[in-house]
Enzyme design. Structure first.
Site: not given
Length: 312
Positions: A184, A259, A282, A291
Site C-alpha cells: 500500500k 495471507r 503492516h 493474529y
C-alpha cells in the site's frame, strides 16, 4: 455591491483532493477508487440537503450522513459498520485537506468520530487444508501451472492479491530466494520465499509462461492471462476459489485467507509478532496483533480438550 463570497464547489474539491492523494501521498489505485465511490455518495447526500458549498457543512450534517449510511434508505441497503467507518475516513480526509488548503475556515469533520467496528478475527485455514489446496492442481496445462505457482507464492510470502499480480519478473530473485512486493502506498518490502513455491514458480516460468507471453505484447508481469497480459485480481481470486472447490474445502476461501493463514501459522510456529508485521507490510503492530488473538484461541481449544483438569 458585491454579494456574499461563494466557497469552493464540493465536486471540485473532491477532484483536487484525489489528485493530491495520487501525486503527493502515492495512494494506491484501489484506495483511490474506494475514496472516489465514498465521496461521490457524500456529495449526493449534500446535494439532497441543498448544500453546494463545503463551507456550509457542519458536524451535524456529517453525523446525519453517517446515520444515513448505517440506516440505509429506499433502494439503498444499510452499510456495515466497517464500510461506514471507511467512508467517514474519506470524508474526514476531504475536510482536513480543504481546511489545510485554506478552502474552508474550519475542519468540522474532526468533531465526528467513526463508528467502532466489532473486532473480527482473521479466518485462517488449518495447515492440512492449506496443503490440500496447494496440491489440488489440475494437471500440467499452462493455466494449471500458473495457478499452482500463484497459490504457492501467496501462502509462502503472505502477499496481498494485488501484490502478487503486480509482480514483475525482476522482482523474484531465485538465487537469494526473495521476492520484492509493492504494498500500500507504493511501499516496497523484501520477503523470503520457500523452496516449494520457488519450484512451482520455476515450473510455470519455464513450461507455461512463454506460451502465454507469445500471445501478448511483452508484459513484464510474472502472472499472465490467456491473452498474454497481466493477470487481473478477479482472475487470481477465481483461481483460488477453483482450487478450494477442487480440494473439497468447505470453508470460504479467498486470496486473503492464504495471507491470514501465512501469518497465523508463523505465529503458531513461534515467530515474533514484529517479524510477522514486517513480512505482512503492516504499518502498525496493532494490525498484526490481531493474529495473536487467533493463536490464543487455538491454544485455549487445545488446552480445553487436552488438559485433564481444564473442565473441572
Amino acid at each position: 455591491m458585491a454579494g456574499p463570497a461563494v466557497g469552493p464547489a464540493p465536486a471540485d474539491l473532491v477532484t483536487t483532493y484525489l489528485d493530491h492523494l495520487t501525486v503527493e501521498r502515492g495512494t494506491s489505485r484501489n484506495t483511490l477508487d474506494s475514496y472516489r465511490r465514498d465521496l461521490r455518495r457524500y456529495l449526493a447526500f449534500l446535494a439532497e440537503l441543498g448544500i453546494d458549498d463545503l463551507a456550509q457543512v457542519t458536524a451535524d450534517h456529517i453525523g446525519a450522513f453517517l446515520a444515513a449510511l448505517r440506516g440505509g434508505g429506499p433502494g439503498r441497503p444499510p452499510l456495515a459498520v466497517s464500510s461506514a467507518a471507511r467512508t467517514l475516513v474519506a470524508v474526514r480526509g476531504l475536510h482536513r485537506f480543504a481546511h489545510a488548503e485554506g478552502r474552508v475556515p474550519v475542519d468540522v469533520a474532526r468533531e465526528v468520530s467513526p463508528p467502532t467496528p466489532p473486532r473480527r478475527l482473521p479466518r485462517a485455514l488449518p495447515l492440512d487444508d492449506v496443503i490440500k489446496l496447494l496440491e489440488s492442481g489440475g494437471g500440467d496445462d499452462p493455466r494449471a501451472l500458473r495457478d499452482r505457482a500463484l497459490l504457492e507464492l501467496l501462502y509462502s510470502t503472505g502477499a496481498r492479491i494485488s501484490e502478487a499480480v503486480g509482480l514483475d519478473l525482476d522482482d523474484i530473485d531465485a538465487a537469494e530466494r526473495t521476492v520484492v512486493l509493492e504494498g500500500k502506498g507504493g511501499k516496497q518490502r523484501l520477503v523470503p520465499i520457500g523452496r516449494p513455491a520457488l519450484s512451482a514458480v520455476d515450473a510455470y516460468l519455464v513450461r507455461s509462461r512463454p506460451g502465454l507471453a507469445a500471445r501478448g505484447r511483452g508484459s513484464p508481469a510474472v502472472f499472465l492471462n490467456a491473452r498474454g497480459g497481466r493477470l487481473s485480481r478477479q482472475s487470481a481470486w477465481q483461481a483460488v476459489q477453483t482450487a478450494a472447490e477442487r480440494a473439497g474445502i468447505a470453508a470460504e476461501v479467498s486470496p486473503h485467507t492464504l495471507r491470514h493463514s501465512f501469518a497465523t501459522h508463523l505465529l503458531e510456529g513461534g515467530a515474533d509478532v514484529r517479524v510477522v508485521q514486517e513480512l505482512l507490510g503492516h504499518a502498525s503492530i496493532t494490525t498484526t496483533q490481531v493474529y495473536t488473538l487467533v493463536t490464543m484461541t487455538t491454544l485455549r481449544e487445545i488446552y480445553a480438550t487436552a488438559h485433564p483438569r481444564a473442565r473441572d
